[in-house]
Motif scaffolding. Structure first.
Motif, mmCIF file in Angstrom:
data_model
loop_
_atom_site.group_PDB
_atom_site.id
_atom_site.type_symbol
_atom_site.label_atom_id
_atom_site.label_comp_id
_atom_site.label_asym_id
_atom_site.label_seq_id
_atom_site.Cartn_x
_atom_site.Cartn_y
_atom_site.Cartn_z
ATOM 1 N N ASN A 1 0.865 -1.183 0.000
ATOM 2 C CA ASN A 1 0.000 0.000 0.000
ATOM 3 C C ASN A 1 0.898 1.228 0.000
ATOM 4 N N ASP A 2 0.332 2.367 -0.191
ATOM 5 C CA ASP A 2 1.149 3.578 -0.228
ATOM 6 C C ASP A 2 0.948 4.445 1.007
ATOM 7 N N THR A 3 0.544 3.803 2.111
ATOM 8 C CA THR A 3 0.327 4.513 3.368
ATOM 9 C C THR A 3 1.544 4.336 4.269
ATOM 10 N N PRO A 4 2.230 5.428 4.594
ATOM 11 C CA PRO A 4 3.384 5.298 5.481
ATOM 12 C C PRO A 4 2.950 4.911 6.887
ATOM 13 N N GLY A 5 3.895 4.437 7.681
ATOM 14 C CA GLY A 5 3.613 4.027 9.060
ATOM 15 C C GLY A 5 3.423 5.219 9.972
ATOM 16 N N GLY A 6 4.017 5.167 11.131
ATOM 17 C CA GLY A 6 3.908 6.239 12.114
ATOM 18 C C GLY A 6 4.858 5.980 13.262
ATOM 19 N N ARG A 7 4.528 6.508 14.409
ATOM 20 C CA ARG A 7 5.365 6.330 15.601
ATOM 21 C C ARG A 7 4.750 5.231 16.458
ATOM 22 N N HIS A 8 5.564 4.221 16.775
ATOM 23 C CA HIS A 8 5.106 3.031 17.489
ATOM 24 C C HIS A 8 5.782 2.920 18.856
ATOM 25 N N LEU A 9 4.987 2.715 19.893
ATOM 26 C CA LEU A 9 5.513 2.428 21.218
ATOM 27 C C LEU A 9 6.123 1.035 21.204
ATOM 28 N N ILE A 10 7.309 0.890 21.795
ATOM 29 C CA ILE A 10 7.981 -0.402 21.898
ATOM 30 C C ILE A 10 8.249 -0.682 23.372
ATOM 31 N N ASN A 11 7.900 -1.884 23.813
ATOM 32 C CA ASN A 11 8.173 -2.333 25.175
ATOM 33 C C ASN A 11 8.993 -3.612 25.110
ATOM 34 N N ALA A 12 9.987 -3.729 25.985
ATOM 35 C CA ALA A 12 10.790 -4.948 26.048
ATOM 36 C C ALA A 12 11.138 -5.239 27.492
ATOM 37 N N ILE A 13 11.230 -6.522 27.813
ATOM 38 C CA ILE A 13 11.716 -6.962 29.110
ATOM 39 C C ILE A 13 12.963 -7.797 28.854
#
Length: 70
Positions: A36-48
């Protein structure tokens, strides 16, 4: 880093971050064509990350949330 447990001798670290893929586009793995031609965005990332018996550290949980979460 969001937290360490226990603070004086950590064996678990919780990490919170943000990833920005607002200039990325998705492509189909099988054809290489643009999905598709829709860019992503800002994603929260969590890690342990947890300390292992041999002293090494390993990621035990990792999550990337939907666009717009940070």
């Amino acid at each position: 880093m969001s937290s360490v447990e226990p603070p004086d001798n950590p064996n678990k670290i919780v990490i919170t971050d943000c990833s920005d893929d607002s200039r990325w586009l998705k492509y189909k793995a099988d054809t290489g064509q643009l999905a598709n031609d829709t860019p992503g965005g800002r994603h929260l990332i969590n890690a342990i990350v947890q300390k292992q018996a041999d002293g090494s550290w390993k990621v035990s949980e990792y999550g990337v949330h939907e666009a717009g979460t940070c």
